[in-house]
Design a protein around this motif. Structure first.
Motif, PDB file in Angstrom:
ATOM      1  N   SER A   1     -17.884  -6.830   0.296  1.00  0.00           N
ATOM      2  CA  SER A   1     -17.424  -5.752   1.169  1.00  0.00           C
ATOM      3  C   SER A   1     -16.086  -6.118   1.794  1.00  0.00           C
ATOM      4  CB  SER A   1     -18.473  -5.407   2.226  1.00  0.00           C
ATOM      5  OG  SER A   1     -18.271  -6.172   3.383  1.00  0.00           O
ATOM      6  N   GLY A   2     -15.875  -7.407   2.034  1.00  0.00           N
ATOM      7  CA  GLY A   2     -14.576  -7.835   2.539  1.00  0.00           C
ATOM      8  C   GLY A   2     -13.470  -7.491   1.548  1.00  0.00           C
ATOM      9  N   ILE A   3     -13.752  -7.709   0.273  1.00  0.00           N
ATOM     10  CA  ILE A   3     -12.750  -7.405  -0.747  1.00  0.00           C
ATOM     11  C   ILE A   3     -12.551  -5.893  -0.858  1.00  0.00           C
ATOM     12  CG2 ILE A   3     -12.305  -7.503  -3.236  1.00  0.00           C
ATOM     13  CD1 ILE A   3     -13.794 -10.267  -3.116  1.00  0.00           C
ATOM     14  N   ALA A   4     -13.661  -5.163  -0.777  1.00  0.00           N
ATOM     15  CA  ALA A   4     -13.556  -3.704  -0.901  1.00  0.00           C
ATOM     16  C   ALA A   4     -12.753  -3.094   0.243  1.00  0.00           C
ATOM     17  CB  ALA A   4     -14.952  -3.083  -0.954  1.00  0.00           C
ATOM     18  N   ASN A   5     -12.742  -3.761   1.385  1.00  0.00           N
ATOM     19  CA  ASN A   5     -12.062  -3.196   2.548  1.00  0.00           C
ATOM     20  C   ASN A   5     -10.604  -3.620   2.682  1.00  0.00           C
ATOM     21  OD1 ASN A   5     -14.039  -1.567   3.767  1.00  0.00           O
ATOM     22  ND2 ASN A   5     -15.139  -3.396   4.390  1.00  0.00           N
ATOM     23  N   ILE A   6     -10.109  -4.392   1.722  1.00  0.00           N
ATOM     24  CA  ILE A   6      -8.708  -4.811   1.820  1.00  0.00           C
ATOM     25  C   ILE A   6      -7.814  -3.595   1.607  1.00  0.00           C
ATOM     26  CG2 ILE A   6      -6.920  -6.275   0.841  1.00  0.00           C
ATOM     27  CD1 ILE A   6      -9.195  -8.071  -0.194  1.00  0.00           C
ATOM     28  N   GLU A   7      -6.803  -3.479   2.450  1.00  0.00           N
ATOM     29  CA  GLU A   7      -5.879  -2.365   2.315  1.00  0.00           C
ATOM     30  C   GLU A   7      -5.209  -2.415   0.946  1.00  0.00           C
ATOM     31  OE1 GLU A   7      -2.828  -0.634   5.464  1.00  0.00           O
ATOM     32  OE2 GLU A   7      -3.894  -2.404   6.178  1.00  0.00           O
ATOM     33  N   LYS A   8      -5.161  -1.259   0.268  1.00  0.00           N
ATOM     34  CA  LYS A   8      -4.631  -1.201  -1.089  1.00  0.00           C
ATOM     35  C   LYS A   8      -3.170  -1.649  -1.134  1.00  0.00           C
ATOM     36  CE  LYS A   8      -4.103   2.280  -4.237  1.00  0.00           C
ATOM     37  NZ  LYS A   8      -3.893   3.731  -4.115  1.00  0.00           N
ATOM     38  N   ALA A   9      -2.453  -1.346  -0.058  1.00  0.00           N
ATOM     39  CA  ALA A   9      -1.015  -1.642  -0.046  1.00  0.00           C
ATOM     40  C   ALA A   9      -0.734  -3.143  -0.199  1.00  0.00           C
ATOM     41  CB  ALA A   9      -0.382  -1.115   1.230  1.00  0.00           C
ATOM     42  N   TYR A  10      -1.690  -4.005   0.194  1.00  0.00           N
ATOM     43  CA  TYR A  10      -1.476  -5.444  -0.015  1.00  0.00           C
ATOM     44  C   TYR A  10      -1.355  -5.757  -1.502  1.00  0.00           C
ATOM     45  CZ  TYR A  10      -2.443  -6.825   4.795  1.00  0.00           C
ATOM     46  OH  TYR A  10      -2.374  -7.013   6.139  1.00  0.00           O
ATOM     47  N   PHE A  11      -2.238  -5.131  -2.294  1.00  0.00           N
ATOM     48  CA  PHE A  11      -2.193  -5.365  -3.733  1.00  0.00           C
ATOM     49  C   PHE A  11      -0.928  -4.762  -4.321  1.00  0.00           C
ATOM     50  CE2 PHE A  11      -6.882  -5.441  -2.977  1.00  0.00           C
ATOM     51  CZ  PHE A  11      -7.013  -6.804  -3.176  1.00  0.00           C
ATOM     52  N   GLU A  12      -0.518  -3.600  -3.779  1.00  0.00           N
ATOM     53  CA  GLU A  12       0.706  -2.973  -4.266  1.00  0.00           C
ATOM     54  C   GLU A  12       1.909  -3.851  -3.950  1.00  0.00           C
ATOM     55  OE1 GLU A  12      -0.725   1.683  -3.963  1.00  0.00           O
ATOM     56  OE2 GLU A  12       0.658   0.887  -2.458  1.00  0.00           O
ATOM     57  N   ALA A  13       1.901  -4.409  -2.734  1.00  0.00           N
ATOM     58  CA  ALA A  13       3.006  -5.295  -2.360  1.00  0.00           C
ATOM     59  C   ALA A  13       3.067  -6.473  -3.331  1.00  0.00           C
ATOM     60  CB  ALA A  13       2.822  -5.791  -0.932  1.00  0.00           C
ATOM     61  N   ALA A  14       1.906  -7.064  -3.627  1.00  0.00           N
ATOM     62  CA  ALA A  14       1.877  -8.202  -4.547  1.00  0.00           C
ATOM     63  C   ALA A  14       2.390  -7.789  -5.920  1.00  0.00           C
ATOM     64  CB  ALA A  14       0.464  -8.761  -4.643  1.00  0.00           C
ATOM     65  N   ALA A  15       2.005  -6.584  -6.373  1.00  0.00           N
ATOM     66  CA  ALA A  15       2.421  -6.124  -7.700  1.00  0.00           C
ATOM     67  C   ALA A  15       3.930  -5.927  -7.759  1.00  0.00           C
ATOM     68  CB  ALA A  15       1.697  -4.829  -8.058  1.00  0.00           C
ATOM     69  N   THR A  16       4.524  -5.364  -6.688  1.00  0.00           N
ATOM     70  CA  THR A  16       5.966  -5.139  -6.718  1.00  0.00           C
ATOM     71  C   THR A  16       6.736  -6.454  -6.597  1.00  0.00           C
ATOM     72  OG1 THR A  16       6.051  -4.764  -4.346  1.00  0.00           O
ATOM     73  CG2 THR A  16       5.852  -2.816  -5.735  1.00  0.00           C
ATOM     74  N   LEU A  17       6.033  -7.520  -6.201  1.00  0.00           N
ATOM     75  CA  LEU A  17       6.704  -8.818  -6.113  1.00  0.00           C
ATOM     76  C   LEU A  17       6.503  -9.625  -7.399  1.00  0.00           C
ATOM     77  CD1 LEU A  17       5.784  -9.592  -2.426  1.00  0.00           C
ATOM     78  CD2 LEU A  17       8.074  -9.230  -3.304  1.00  0.00           C
ATOM     79  N   GLY A  18       5.866  -9.003  -8.373  1.00  0.00           N
ATOM     80  CA  GLY A  18       5.741  -9.639  -9.674  1.00  0.00           C
ATOM     81  C   GLY A  18       4.553 -10.573  -9.824  1.00  0.00           C
ATOM     82  N   ALA A  19       3.520 -10.425  -8.953  1.00  0.00           N
ATOM     83  CA  ALA A  19       2.360 -11.317  -9.037  1.00  0.00           C
ATOM     84  C   ALA A  19       1.384 -10.831 -10.107  1.00  0.00           C
ATOM     85  CB  ALA A  19       1.656 -11.377  -7.685  1.00  0.00           C
ATOM     86  N   SER A  20       0.808 -11.783 -10.848  1.00  0.00           N
ATOM     87  CA  SER A  20      -0.188 -11.425 -11.853  1.00  0.00           C
ATOM     88  C   SER A  20      -1.508 -11.104 -11.167  1.00  0.00           C
ATOM     89  CB  SER A  20      -0.389 -12.593 -12.816  1.00  0.00           C
ATOM     90  OG  SER A  20      -0.984 -13.668 -12.096  1.00  0.00           O
ATOM     91  N   LYS A  21      -2.441 -10.562 -11.955  1.00  0.00           N
ATOM     92  CA  LYS A  21      -3.738 -10.183 -11.387  1.00  0.00           C
ATOM     93  C   LYS A  21      -4.468 -11.392 -10.805  1.00  0.00           C
ATOM     94  CE  LYS A  21      -7.816  -7.656 -11.595  1.00  0.00           C
ATOM     95  NZ  LYS A  21      -8.253  -6.379 -11.205  1.00  0.00           N
ATOM     96  N   SER A  22      -4.490 -12.486 -11.556  1.00  0.00           N
ATOM     97  CA  SER A  22      -5.260 -13.647 -11.078  1.00  0.00           C
ATOM     98  C   SER A  22      -4.572 -14.271  -9.858  1.00  0.00           C
ATOM     99  CB  SER A  22      -5.448 -14.672 -12.190  1.00  0.00           C
ATOM    100  OG  SER A  22      -4.256 -15.399 -12.382  1.00  0.00           O
ATOM    101  N   TYR A  23      -3.239 -14.277  -9.865  1.00  0.00           N
ATOM    102  CA  TYR A  23      -2.517 -14.806  -8.699  1.00  0.00           C
ATOM    103  C   TYR A  23      -2.807 -13.948  -7.474  1.00  0.00           C
ATOM    104  CZ  TYR A  23       1.265 -17.043  -6.086  1.00  0.00           C
ATOM    105  OH  TYR A  23       1.977 -17.752  -5.158  1.00  0.00           O
TER     106      TYR A  23
END
Lengths: 318, 260
Positions: free
Chosen positions: A204-226
């Motif tokens: 549930s902790g993972i489910a509640n993470i704000e989506k924008a954090y993952f988007e920020a990571a993606a725009t910075l070039g981070a891979s899925k596992s990273y």
């Protein structure tokens, strides 16, 4: 004003002295079996010595003195409760003698039976640590997999929901058949008790993470596992620790029951065994050891959490 | 110069909570020259943020084409930095680790560690490396977020109303900083805003959008105006009136009955 904390030490010292005075000079009721030595007096003397030592040490180390000034009234309060208990039992026998033994007899257990108590504690800790670590690892892995993988969520989450809420101890009949030894069976039960809350709160902790954090990571070039390692898991940490806390409390509960499965030693086993022997002083001593150990383990957990979650403001205090 | 974005006949539909199709963007065609500063402005619901997110690769458009320097945009990538409305710093990392994130994620940290300090210096956060986001003010967090987005040398910086939540003075300060960085690093910037002054102050061209469905109503070219676009200059005020008129917020000018 130097040593101003000393005035906070006066009242606690008086309480200790009063406790000692009552224990020494008020005549004992004849109904209580006499202990071999006045162990409660020994204990109170120990407290007195510790308080004096801290007061004196505090003069050279002001932080120690301040810590002592903060804590001394509380410990004096605890001691005055023991003093009251002493009056109700050893001095007047107002409480049923069999079930409420005198403090002399209770503290006597520590003096006379300490090696055995420690042995029991060691056995319990072994079981607890085995089950706890297994449960945490399993819970963390299940929670992360459920949290990040659609397929795992689809196939595994319903099982977590259906099987998780069953109290671990309800599995005893099956677990006893399936496991080769009592130790492995008991450790499994404790692991199960820890696994469920850890899994659920991690997921549930993972489910509640704000989506924008993952988007920020993606725009910075981070891979899925990273992203999972550096963003998902740390962001879910506060929830995970909540799960760990719940799981740890559940593991204490399960430990006591699991030790009834025919354990050779163990602090839960000790309490039960002594109860059947009607040796209530030992029951109380066992309870105190248990309480102090559980307190120490939870404190350790919270210390670790405070270290890991330094980035959080307003963490829950323990 | 790199960082040219070509958008042609882009369309995007959403399903609203009732399950109906909503056209968020319809027939958007736009050419963003490399190294220009473009603002997308319009009332809420005009799809400006959606358009920006499509450029970032965070959303996918069903219709039309979008390319960056000729290559189709298929997903998010480090060639397009993104600044969010709220700073979205990773709050479990120090400011330094946040800024270094992009380099570490791509395995470039070892070679380019100096870049992190350089960026922290550019946004004025020297000395705050070891702080956690919650220890900094909103404006400082947005600066850190700017540094984080720029550390990997993106061709394009996309700004999704990043200054909307800041107080007026902090806002103007950071506007100046972004404008300075834009000039120094000669990169393309696309900014979504609903603040007309901000758009005029910073942009080469302003794309005015209208809602339901989201369309481009008009594109204003300000590239011949002398820079910086002084907030109190006559050109600025004329421009402001024009944008407001396009958006139908111009209001009616009353002729005074007598002069004072």
């Amino acid at each position: 004003m130097p040593h101003s904390y000393l005035k906070h030490a006066v009242l606690p010292l008086l309480v200790v002295l009063a406790t000692l005075g009552i224990a020494l000079w008020l005549p004992d009721s004849a109904e209580h079996p006499a202990a071999q030595h006045p162990y409660f007096v020994f204990t109170a003397l120990g407290v007195l010595a510790a308080m004096l030592a801290f007061s004196i040490a505090g003069m050279s180390f002001p932080p120690l003195g301040e810590a002592f000034a903060r804590k001394a009234p509380f410990y004096a309060g605890v001691l005055s409760l023991f003093c009251l208990y002493n009056i109700l039992t050893a001095k007047t026998a107002l409480l049923p003698v069999l079930y409420f033994p005198s403090p002399d007899n209770i503290f006597g257990v520590f003096f006379e039976d300490m090696p055995f108590l420690l042995k029991c504690l060691a056995y319990s800790l072994r079981l607890l640590v085995l089950g706890w670590i297994g449960g945490i690892i399993a819970g963390f892995l299940t929670g992360v997999a459920v949290g990040f993988n659609r397929h795992v969520r689809y196939w595994v989450l319903p099982w977590v929901r259906i099987l998780g809420p069953i109290p671990a101890t309800a599995w005893i009949p099956i677990v006893l058949v399936c496991f080769p030894s009592v130790v492995s069976a008991s450790a499994f039960l404790i692991g199960l008790a820890v696994w469920f809350p850890t899994t659920v709160l991690t997921a549930s902790g993972i489910a509640n993470i704000e989506k924008a954090y993952f988007e920020a990571a993606a725009t910075l070039g981070a891979s899925k596992s990273y992203t999972i390692r550096k963003v998902g898991i740390p962001a879910a940490m506060p929830h995970m620790f909540l799960g760990l806390f719940n799981g740890t409390c559940a593991s204490f509960l399960t430990l006591v029951t699991a030790e009834m499965l025919g354990a050779k030693y163990g602090i839960g086993w000790y309490i039960n065994w002594q109860k059947e022997m009607m040796a209530y002083p030992n029951v109380y001593a066992g309870l105190m050891v248990m309480s102090l150990s559980c307190f120490a383990l939870l404190t350790l957990l919270f210390r670790v959490r405070n270290k890991v979650l330094v980035w959080q403001k307003g963490v829950i205090q323990w | 110069m790199v960082g040219g974005i070509a958008i042609s006949h882009l369309g995007k539909r959403f399903k609203n909570p009732q399950g109906e199709d909503i056209t968020a963007l319809s027939d958007i065609s736009l050419n963003i020259r490399p190294g220009s500063f473009v603002s997308l402005i319009g009332p809420s619901g005009c799809g400006k943020s959606t358009l920006l997110r499509i450029i970032a690769g965070l959303e996918h458009a069903e219709e039309g084409e979008i390319t960056l320097d000729g290559a189709p945009i298929a997903g998010p990538g480090c060639d397009r930095g993104f600044m969010f409305q709220s700073h979205m710093l990773f709050k479990w990392m120090t400011i330094y680790d946040n800024v270094a994130f992009g380099l570490r994620a791509r395995g470039l940290y070892r070679e380019q560690a100096g870049r992190v300090d350089e960026m922290l210096g550019i946004v004025g956060l020297k000395g705050f490396e070891k702080h956690y986001p919650h220890q900094l003010s909103g404006g400082m967090c947005q600066r850190a977020s700017l540094a984080r987005a720029l550390v990997g040398h993106p061709k394009v910086l996309l700004l999704d109303e990043p200054l909307g939540a800041l107080d007026a003075f902090t806002r103007m300060n950071i506007q100046d900083e972004i404008a300075r960085i834009w000039k120094e690093q000669s990169m393309t910037m696309v900014m979504v805003t609903h603040d007309v002054d901000e758009a005029i102050y910073m942009s080469d061209s302003i794309v005015v959008m209208t809602p339901r469905p989201g369309r481009i109503k008009q594109i204003l070219d300000l590239s011949d105006l002398p820079r910086p676009h002084a907030r109190s200059g006559d050109d600025f005020l004329r421009c402001r009136a024009k944008v407001l008129r396009i958006l139908d917020y111009g209001g009616k000018i009353q002729k005074p009955e007598y002069a004072i």
